[in-house]
Each structure stands twice: as structure tokens, then as C-alpha cells.
Design a protein around this motif. Structure first.
Motif, PDB file in Angstrom:
ATOM      1  N   GLN A 629     -17.363 -18.965  11.758  1.00 55.36           N
ATOM      2  CA  GLN A 629     -16.998 -17.769  12.528  1.00 55.36           C
ATOM      3  C   GLN A 629     -15.482 -17.666  12.695  1.00 55.36           C
ATOM      4  O   GLN A 629     -14.925 -16.574  12.692  1.00 55.36           O
ATOM      5  CB  GLN A 629     -17.684 -17.789  13.895  1.00 55.36           C
ATOM      6  CG  GLN A 629     -19.192 -17.615  13.848  1.00 55.36           C
ATOM      7  CD  GLN A 629     -19.591 -16.330  13.143  1.00 55.36           C
ATOM      8  OE1 GLN A 629     -19.017 -15.264  13.379  1.00 55.36           O
ATOM      9  NE2 GLN A 629     -20.580 -16.423  12.256  1.00 55.36           N
ATOM     10  N   TYR A 632     -14.322 -16.104   9.518  1.00 50.13           N
ATOM     11  CA  TYR A 632     -14.576 -14.664   9.527  1.00 50.13           C
ATOM     12  C   TYR A 632     -13.542 -13.941  10.404  1.00 50.13           C
ATOM     13  O   TYR A 632     -13.075 -12.849  10.061  1.00 50.13           O
ATOM     14  CB  TYR A 632     -15.986 -14.369  10.046  1.00 50.13           C
ATOM     15  CG  TYR A 632     -17.081 -14.559   9.038  1.00 50.13           C
ATOM     16  CD1 TYR A 632     -17.094 -13.853   7.836  1.00 50.13           C
ATOM     17  CD2 TYR A 632     -18.136 -15.439   9.284  1.00 50.13           C
ATOM     18  CE1 TYR A 632     -18.112 -14.026   6.909  1.00 50.13           C
ATOM     19  CE2 TYR A 632     -19.161 -15.615   8.360  1.00 50.13           C
ATOM     20  CZ  TYR A 632     -19.141 -14.901   7.171  1.00 50.13           C
ATOM     21  OH  TYR A 632     -20.152 -15.070   6.250  1.00 50.13           O
ATOM     22  N   SER A 649     -10.268  -9.355   1.137  1.00 52.34           N
ATOM     23  CA  SER A 649     -11.165  -9.509   2.287  1.00 52.34           C
ATOM     24  C   SER A 649     -12.606  -9.685   1.833  1.00 52.34           C
ATOM     25  O   SER A 649     -13.329 -10.564   2.328  1.00 52.34           O
ATOM     26  CB  SER A 649     -11.044  -8.284   3.203  1.00 52.34           C
ATOM     27  OG  SER A 649     -12.015  -8.312   4.222  1.00 52.34           O
ATOM     28  N   ASN A 653     -14.838 -13.063   2.415  1.00 51.93           N
ATOM     29  CA  ASN A 653     -16.120 -12.996   3.127  1.00 51.93           C
ATOM     30  C   ASN A 653     -17.263 -13.462   2.245  1.00 51.93           C
ATOM     31  O   ASN A 653     -18.203 -14.114   2.700  1.00 51.93           O
ATOM     32  CB  ASN A 653     -16.377 -11.568   3.621  1.00 51.93           C
ATOM     33  CG  ASN A 653     -15.563 -11.223   4.846  1.00 51.93           C
ATOM     34  OD1 ASN A 653     -15.366 -12.064   5.720  1.00 51.93           O
ATOM     35  ND2 ASN A 653     -15.091  -9.997   4.926  1.00 51.93           N
ATOM     36  N   ILE A 656     -17.149 -17.260   2.116  1.00 51.31           N
ATOM     37  CA  ILE A 656     -17.658 -17.859   3.363  1.00 51.31           C
ATOM     38  C   ILE A 656     -19.175 -17.800   3.385  1.00 51.31           C
ATOM     39  O   ILE A 656     -19.851 -18.776   3.713  1.00 51.31           O
ATOM     40  CB  ILE A 656     -17.081 -17.131   4.590  1.00 51.31           C
ATOM     41  CG1 ILE A 656     -15.556 -17.245   4.625  1.00 51.31           C
ATOM     42  CG2 ILE A 656     -17.656 -17.726   5.883  1.00 51.31           C
ATOM     43  CD1 ILE A 656     -14.907 -16.374   5.694  1.00 51.31           C
ATOM     44  N   SER A 657     -19.715 -16.636   3.042  1.00 52.03           N
ATOM     45  CA  SER A 657     -21.167 -16.470   3.052  1.00 52.03           C
ATOM     46  C   SER A 657     -21.843 -17.436   2.087  1.00 52.03           C
ATOM     47  O   SER A 657     -22.859 -18.064   2.413  1.00 52.03           O
ATOM     48  CB  SER A 657     -21.526 -15.023   2.690  1.00 52.03           C
ATOM     49  OG  SER A 657     -22.915 -14.850   2.621  1.00 52.03           O
TER      50      SER A 657
END
Length: 670
Positions: A629, A632, A649, A653, A656-657
């Protein structure tokens, strides 16, 4: 069986095009996919291949539109409602009317109803093709937002107008009132059905979670099934299935708070499944376009060269007229690109040529009936050919013009992505380090997981050896200090010293180990004053040993000795782990991070053996989720302050996912 082979080949072609694109990224991915489709068309299985529009809309377009809807920013969507109606409804209707009239004027032999059908066919824009073409250029965010919002909803407008035009041609009767009624029912009915059904499916998923059925075998198929079910429900009710799945997707995006009740592992697997499915379907869309083009061309070949040339010019004229209409629509501020000022010429031109057409247009063209009035449907091949010309021009023109109008994206360079990925990980690590409530072993575990997200530079063996030498010295000093303070026995210290001497690791050096042994053994010769109470205790202990069963006494002594050794081992481990980590934190710099992390991970791996309970693992998983988090948050703040582009971006993301899915899946299996 033949259908199975066809689908398999389409998937393989989509994957191959994705593999080729990174090698030559200057050419948009769309053209590689179309090219792979053209190669497939050479195979006998694809000769005279034709799309089945109903299957295409249900099996490919419906899930793609649903996924786009659920990934739409709800706040941005609320702000874009005016843009959506302006571009997807008003502009779509006006474009169909103007293009239909102009087409009939240019080709008066084609009935007016079929000219309106052609206009409706070329009305929908394609967000998938737009993303591929603009992948290497920086499109202004306001223009990009307008084009994406338009492409989500104008498909339904084109389909409704198309159906009305074809029905008017077949029946020879057209009622404006009836047509308007059907348009309103189909358009707004689709939205309402989608909103209601989307909310219903959210509630059903929440119910499954509350009933402890939130497993990947239940939630993932349920999520994938949702767009198909909603599309079919809407079509059965006589409404637009496309608009229904878009609305349902947006409803899912708005209700993410309820969907987050699902376990983290299931959410990550679901998101990853959708990403894979969307990427694959996007590729299949344009592979299908490439496969279908030869069939379209073959149908027009029997005509004279002059007629083919006229149809080509006719298609080019329609495309040019559409660009002019879109340009004027934006320039006269009928859709606002800014809140308080008119659109610039550049923004109007970008919006005009950004109306890229794709397989939805081709699918609508191919859905023209094969027969009418007991014979072949008139002008069917010509209309399909003209639509194909419009599709190809809408793909080629922006590919040529946009790079001249817009700056190139520097963030396509992997070095730029890695730079911000490193900053993102460093930000998350700093947040974890600043949290004093996190234990040292948990902190190191999270840091290790975060550092594994990026490709660290190669470690320096000499640097690692030097760090290990100091770390070993710190461990040795911990034993000496514990012995001097009376926290451990001389016997345990001797055991530890023998382990150190016998250790295979030579990084500490011979003289370092000898120095440590001398320092440790001198403790034996220190005078220690023994109190009378201590003497009495030892006498009592000796007398107790002399009584009872000798075998039982020996066993009990061994058990007690094992407990004492374990307690002293835990004590030394805790003290050494804390001091070594303090040392590593004090010497860590930007240049030696990789080597320090290597040593830190080794100590952390050893220390985890002392605290590897289910409770500890659950605690670390929660901390890891919190760390993600933080990442993010970094990406959101960097994008909001325009430090990074939308593309960077999205890449961050996505990474990270993906990392979340991998880490959580590994934890679940372990």
C-alpha cells in the motif's frame, strides 16, 4: 475440432505478436497483430474466414468492455459524464446523419437506408487500437480521457442506429418516433440493466464471501462469468448488451470497498486473471481483423478496377469527412477539453484523428444480412470494403501524424521504469523502517521482499566478505559480553567457541578466530567470589543427585541441560541479531545496499527459524500488504504531482499487483 484449432491458432498469433513488439517497438502493436492475422489467413483452415458478430460481441467485446469499465476511475467518470454524452451520443448521432447523407450524395445508387447503415458502422471508435497506436507518444491527459470515455459508450450508439437502418431497408418503413423510442430503450435501458445487474452481482459476490466461499475456484470463475451473463440478460430484454457490461463494470469499480472483503490472495489472483484475459483478448481482436481482411478483399476482386478505385476513394472521403466533423465538434467547444477555456487547434486535431476504428466496425459490417428479398443482400461486399478502408485509414493516419505532433515517451526506456521502481521500493522501505512497532525480524523480512521487486546490481564478493567478517566479530563479542554479565554459562561459551572454530566459513580469518578464543577463555581465570548461599545450593544439588534412580537422574539432567542450552541459544541469537542489524544499518549506503542486503537476508533467514509460527507468518503477510500500500501511495502521489507519466504509473501499478500475487500465492502454498 476445427473451431478448436482456429481459436488455438488465434491465441498463438496474439502471443507471437506480443513477443515481436518489444524487439521493434516503433511500430504499433496493432500492426503486428494484424500482420500475424494475415499470415494465418494463408492456412487452409482460415480460407474464406468470416466473423460471427454475435459470438464476437459476446465472447470478446463483452469481457473487454466490462474490464475497461471496472478499471475506470469512478471520480474521473463522474466528471466525464458530460463528455460521454457529448461524444458517445450527440456526436455519434450527428456523425451518422451527416455521413449517411453525404454517402448517399456521393453514391446515389446505394439506397439511403444502407448509407445510414454504413454511417453507423463507421461511427464506433476503438480504445484498444488507440492505446496501441499512442503507446510511444505522450497524449495530453484531457484528450486521452475524452477519447477513452467516448469509446466505452459510442459502440452502443452505432449498433442501435445500424439496426434501425437495416430494419428500415428490409421493411421499407421508417418511423422517426419509433426509431427514437428504440434508441432510448436500447441506450438508456442498457445502462439501467447494467447498473442494476452489476450491483446485483456485487451483492452475490459479497454473499459468497460472507458464506466463506471466497476461494479462487469460486470467485475467479464467478468474476469471469459476470460480463457474459449481464450481456445476455440485457440483449434478451431488448437493450444494449455492450452498454450493460460497461455500466456493470463501472458499478464494480465503484463498489470496490465491498469486493475487498474477499481475501487478499483471491483478489490478487482475480486481478491477474483479468489482466491476462484482457491482454489476450485485445490481441485476438486485431489478429481476427488480419485474418478477415483477405476474405473482404477477395469478395471485392471480381468488380472492375474502376469500381474498386471509386469505392476506395469513397471510403477515404467518408474517413476525411468524419475527421472534419470531429474537429469542428471539439473546436466549437461542443465537448469541453478544458473547464474554462476553448480547445486549441492541436487538441481538436488530436481528438479528430484519435477516433480510431477497429474490429467492432468490421464486425458490424460483417453482420449485414446475407440475403434480402429472396436474393443476395445488395451492396453487401461494397459496404464491407468501404468500412475496411475506413478502418485501415483510421489506423494509419494517426500512426503517421501523432509522432509528428506529440513528444515521444521517454519512459519506454526500461531504465526510466527501473529508476522509479527503485524510488518506489525505497519509499516503502523507509516507511517500514520508520515504524517502531515492527519487530526487527519482521522488518527485515519485509525489506527483503520489497528489495526482491527490483533487479539489484551484482553483489561485490569482497565487500560481502568484509561485512561478514565484522558481523562475525560482533557475534563473538556478544558471547563474551553475555559470559561476563553471567547471562550464559562457561560451558555454553565453550560450545559456541568450538562451533566457531569448526565453522567452514573462513571469512572471519584465522587470527580473528584465535583472538576471539583467547578473549573468551581468559574469562576462566578471572576470580569469581562465590557466596555462602551459592555453596549451600551446590551442596544440596550434589546431595540430590546422589539419591534416587541414577538412570532417571541422568535423563532429567540431559533434558534440563537441553532446555538451558536452548534458552541461552535464544538469548545469544536475539542479542547478536539486534547488534548485527544495528551495524548493517549504520554502514548501509546507496553503493553497498546490495551487499548489505545479502548479509542481512542471511541473518534474517537464520533468525526466522526461531519465530516461524502461523501467527508470525500471518503478521508478516499483513505487514507486506501494508508495504505494498505504501508503494501504491508513492505511485499515486508521483502521478498526481506529474513526476511520472500515466504510462509509468500503469507499469508500476502493474508490477505491484503482479508482485502481490506472487508473494501472496507463495505464502498461501507454504
Amino acid at each position: 475440432m476445427e473451431a478448436f484449432y482456429s481459436v488455438a491458432l488465434l491465441i498463438v498469433a496474439a502471443i507471437i505478436s506480443n513477443m515481436i513488439y518489444p524487439i521493434f517497438p516503433k511500430i504499433p502493436l496493432t500492426f503486428y497483430q494484424i500482420g500475424c492475422g494475415l499470415i494465418l489467413s494463408l492456412l487452409p483452415i482460415f480460407h474464406d474466414f468470416s466473423l460471427f458478430p454475435e459470438i464476437f460481441m459476446l465472447g470478446i467485446i463483452a469481457p473487454l468492455m466490462f474490464n475497461d469499465g471496472q478499471n475506470t476511475d469512478s471520480n474521473q467518470f463522474r466528471q466525464s459524464i458530460g463528455h460521454i454524452f457529448s461524444m458517445a451520443v450527440y456526436l455519434a448521432v450527428i456523425t451518422a446523419v451527416v455521413i449517411g447523407g453525404a454517402a448517399h450524395f456521393l453514391m446515389p445508387t446505394i439506397p439511403l437506408a444502407l448509407c445510414f447503415a454504413l454511417a453507423a458502422i463507421v461511427t464506433p471508435t476503438d480504445s484498444v487500437a488507440l492505446k496501441s497506436i499512442t503507446q510511444n507518444v505522450e497524449v495530453p491527459s484531457n484528450v486521452h480521457g475524452i477519447l477513452e470515455s467516448e469509446s466505452l459508450f459510442n459502440d452502443a450508439s452505432g449498433i442501435v442506429i445500424f439496426n434501425l437502418a437495416v430494419a428500415a431497408f428490409l421493411t421499407g418503413d421508417f418511423s422517426f418516433t419509433e426509431g427514437l423510442t428504440k434508441f432510448v430503450i436500447s441506450f438508456f435501458g442498457g445502462i439501467l440493466v447494467g447498473l442494476f445487474a452489476g450491483l446485483l452481482f456485487v451483492k452475490l459476490r459479497t454473499f459468497l464471501v460472507n458464506q466463506s466461499m471466497d476461494t479462487t475456484s469460486v470467485i475467479v470463475p464467478f468474476s469471469l462469468m459476470t460480463p457474459f451473463a449481464i450481456y445476455l440478460i440485457s440483449e434478451i430484454l431488448g437493450c444494449s448488451g455492450i452498454l450493460a457490461v460497461v455500466s456493470a463494470g463501472i458499478m464494480h469499480g465503484i463498489n470496490q470497498s465491498q469486493l475487498k472483503l474477499t481475501s487478499t490472495n483471491v483478489r490478487l489472483v482475480t486481478n491477474a486473471t483479468w489482466q491476462i484475459a484482457a491482454n489476450l483478448l485485445n490481441g485476438i481482436v486485431f489478429v481476427l481483423l488480419g485474418v478477415t481482411l483477405p476474405t473482404v478483399i477477395a469478395q471485392i476482386m471480381p468488380y472492375s478496377d474502376i469500381l474498386i478505385l471509386e469505392l476506395g476513394l469513397f471510403g477515404a472521403g467518408i474517413y476525411l469527412l468524419m475527421v472534419v466533423i470531429r474537429f469542428l465538434w471539439v473546436k466549437f467547444n461542443l465537448v469541453q477539453t478544458h473547464h474554462h477555456q476553448d480547445a486549441t487547434l492541436k487538441e481538436a486535431l488530436l481528438t479528430a484523428i484519435g477516433g480510431v476504428h477497429g474490429t467492432i466496425t468490421l464486425s458490424m459490417a460483417l453482420s449485414l444480412p446475407l440475403t434480402a428479398f429472396g436474393k443476395s443482400f445488395p451492396y453487401r461486399s461494397q459496404l464491407i470494403f468501404v468500412a475496411t478502408i475506413v478502418i485501415l485509414l483510421s489506423l494509419l493516419v494517426p500512426t503517421i501524424i501523432l509522432p509528428a505532433l506529440l513528444p515521444q515517451k521517454n519512459d519506454q526506456d526500461q531504465g526510466t521504469f527501473k529508476k522509479y521502481q527503485g524510488e518506489m521500493v525505497a519509499y516503502a522501505i523507509s516507511k517500514v523502517k520508520s515504524d517502531g512497532t515492527i519487530s526487527l525480524v519482521d522488518r527485515n523480512y519485509i525489506i527483503d521482499m520489497l528489495n526482491s521487486q527490483k533487479n539489484n546490481r551484482a553483489t561485490n564478493r569482497t565487500e560481502i566478505r568484509n561485512i561478514m567478517t565484522h558481523a562475525r566479530e560482533i557475534e563473538a563479542q556478544v558471547v563474551v559480553d553475555a559470559l561476563n554479565e553471567g547471562k550464559i554459562s562457561q560451558q555454553f561459551a565453550n560450545i559456541f567457541s568450538r562451533r566457531m572454530v569448526a565453522a567452514s566459513d573462513r571469512s572471519s580469518g584465522f587470527w580473528t578466530r584465535i583472538k576471539y578464543l583467547i578473549r573468551l577463555q581468559t574469562h576462566r581465570f578471572k576470580k569469581r567470589k562465590v557466596s555462602k548461599k551459592e555453596v549451600k545450593r551446590r551442596v544440596q544439588q550434589y546431595n540430590a543427585r546422589s539419591q534416587g534412580n541414577r538412570g532417571s537422574e541422568k535423563f532429567n539432567r540431559l533434558v534440563e541441560k537441553g532446555k538451558q542450552i536452548r534458552q541461552m541459544s535464544l538469548l545469544i541469537e536475539e542479542m547478536a541479531f539486534e547488534r548485527v542489524n544495528d551495524y548493517l544499518d549504520s554502514i548501509e549506503t546507496a553503493h553497498n545496499t546490495a551487499s548489505v542486503n545479502f548479509v542481512r537476508n542471511g541473518y534474517n533467514f537464520r533468525h526466522l527459524r526461531f519465530d516461524n509460527s502461523d501467527e508470525a507468518n500471518g503478521r508478516r503477510e499483513s505487514l507486506l500488504i501494508q508495504a505494498f500500500q505504501y508503494e501504491y501511495t508513492y505511485v499515486a502521489d508521483a502521478f498526481r504531482t506529474e513526476k511520472i507519466s500515466r504510462n509509468i504509473s500503469d507499469q508500476l501499478n502493474q508490477s505491484i499487483s503482479t508482485d502481490q500475487m506472487v508473494f501472496m500465492q507463495d505464502n498461501g502454498q507454504s
